[in-house]
Write an enzyme that holds these catalytic residues in place. Structure first.
Site, PDB file in Angstrom:
ATOM      1  CG  HIS A  55      -2.017  -1.025   1.124  1.00 46.07           C
ATOM      2  ND1 HIS A  55      -3.010  -1.148   2.054  1.00 46.07           N
ATOM      3  CD2 HIS A  55      -2.264  -1.973   0.183  1.00 46.07           C
ATOM      4  CE1 HIS A  55      -3.833  -2.119   1.707  1.00 46.07           C
ATOM      5  NE2 HIS A  55      -3.395  -2.649   0.576  1.00 46.07           N
TER       6      HIS A  55
ATOM      7  CD  GLU B 174      -1.590   3.993   3.685  1.00 53.35           C
ATOM      8  OE1 GLU B 174      -1.336   3.298   2.681  1.00 53.35           O
ATOM      9  OE2 GLU B 174      -2.746   4.148   4.124  1.00 53.35           O
TER      10      GLU B 174
ATOM     11  CB  CYS C 273      -6.259  -0.504   5.133  1.00 53.54           C
ATOM     12  SG  CYS C 273      -4.588  -1.177   5.164  1.00 53.54           S
TER      13      CYS C 273
ATOM     14  N   GLY D 101     -18.381   1.625 -31.976  1.00 51.26           N
ATOM     15  CA  GLY D 101     -19.208   2.766 -32.355  1.00 51.26           C
ATOM     16  C   GLY D 101     -20.494   2.807 -31.541  1.00 51.26           C
TER      17      GLY D 101
HETATM   18 ZN   LIG Z   1      -3.191  -0.129   3.730  1.00 50.88          ZN
END
Ligand SMILES: [Zn+2]
Length: 298
Positions: free
Chosen positions: A54, A56, A79, A234
């Protein structure tokens, strides 16, 4: 109150987090900057892809012992769950982080996220710092959570003959794919937007059989981990999604070959589908690019 240095660092964290777009789903793209007591950046990082460290943890690894006494500036609430690695709030506490600045509270934490535990450990926490700017990157992830479906983006070329798919070998098409998780073609085939970007088996991509409703397709892709979906084709590929109100953004490309001309064929609309508004324009090599958004999103 967040200081000027902390606010400036948050803008850098937001920019870092954008490097994770199209890579982290179903996780959010998050950025983190660590400031020492003299407001120097001693570490920074972002969540590169699902299954990896993560933001951090990346920033703490970069800072090493300099993290002790530092302030962590992070775009989303750290978290609080034990995964393959310890929860980020614990890593921050263990590293001796003194203060944490957060832009957006994780709506999945239900009041039991990192903030509660950080405060309990005596860490000074401030939330809601530059939340609107952080939403520029995290907005689609947050909207996906709310709607339980991917954010759906349809790029198309407006030629004199009608609406055509954006050629996949162009720089613009590549730019769009880099920021998306998956691509859905008119025949129901679903592909990773950038092959290999999510590693093996992270996204459970399943082709959508004919007759599947747009809402079912969107829900199935959400369950498979897709948070940003490109429609590749499209008008035909977009019609079921437009009819169901499920197209969130369009990117219209209008060639600028000649200022004086008239369309040869009747177009379904001059520029944007009904209900869409212009949110940005840019001149590219061959086109004017127009970003459009469903008006209801505003
Ligand atoms: Zn985390």
């Amino acid at each position: 109150m967040a200081s000027a240095a902390e606010i400036a660092a948050m803008r850098r964290a937001i920019a870092l987090s954008a490097a994770g777009l199209g890579m982290t789903s179903p996780n959010p793209p998050v950025g983190c900057v660590l400031l020492d007591p003299q407001d120097r950046i001693v570490g920074e990082g972002y969540h590169e892809r699902k299954g990896e460290a993560h933001a951090e943890a990346q920033a703490l690894a970069a800072a090493g012992p300099l993290a002790a006494g530092a302030t962590a500036v992070v775009t989303l609430e750290p978290c609080n769950h034990q995964g393959r690695t310890p929860p980020c709030r614990q890593s921050l506490i263990s590293a001796g982080i003194r203060r944490v600045i957060i832009a957006i509270i994780d709506p999945t934490s239900r009041g039991e996220g990192g903030v509660v535990e950080l405060r309990r450990a005596g860490v000074d926490v401030e939330t809601g710092v530059l939340a609107d700017e952080a939403r520029v990157v995290l907005g689609d992830w947050l909207a996906g959570l709310r709607e339980r479906r991917p954010i759906i983006i349809w790029p198309y070329l407006i030629t004199g003959q009608g609406l055509e798919p954006l050629p996949s070998d162009t720089a613009e098409a590549r730019r769009l794919r880099l920021n998306a998780d998956a691509v859905l073609r008119v025949d129901g085939a679903v592909r990773e937007a950038v092959p290999g970007s999510h590693g093996t088996g992270i996204l459970a991509l399943k082709d959508q059989p004919p007759g599947t409703s747009a809402a079912e397709t969107a829900a199935a892709l959400y369950d498979g981990g897709v948070r940003r979906l490109l429609l590749d084709g499209g008008h035909a590929v977009a019609t079921p999604f437009l009819d169901a109100g499920l197209v969130d953004r369009v990117v219209a490309y209008l060639p600028h070959r000649s200022a004086s001309r008239r369309p040869a064929a009747e177009l379904p609309w001059p520029l944007l589908p009904p209900g869409f508004v212009i949110t940005g324009t840019a001149r590219t090599d061959s086109f004017v690019r127009v970003d459009g958004q469903a008006d209801a999103l505003r």
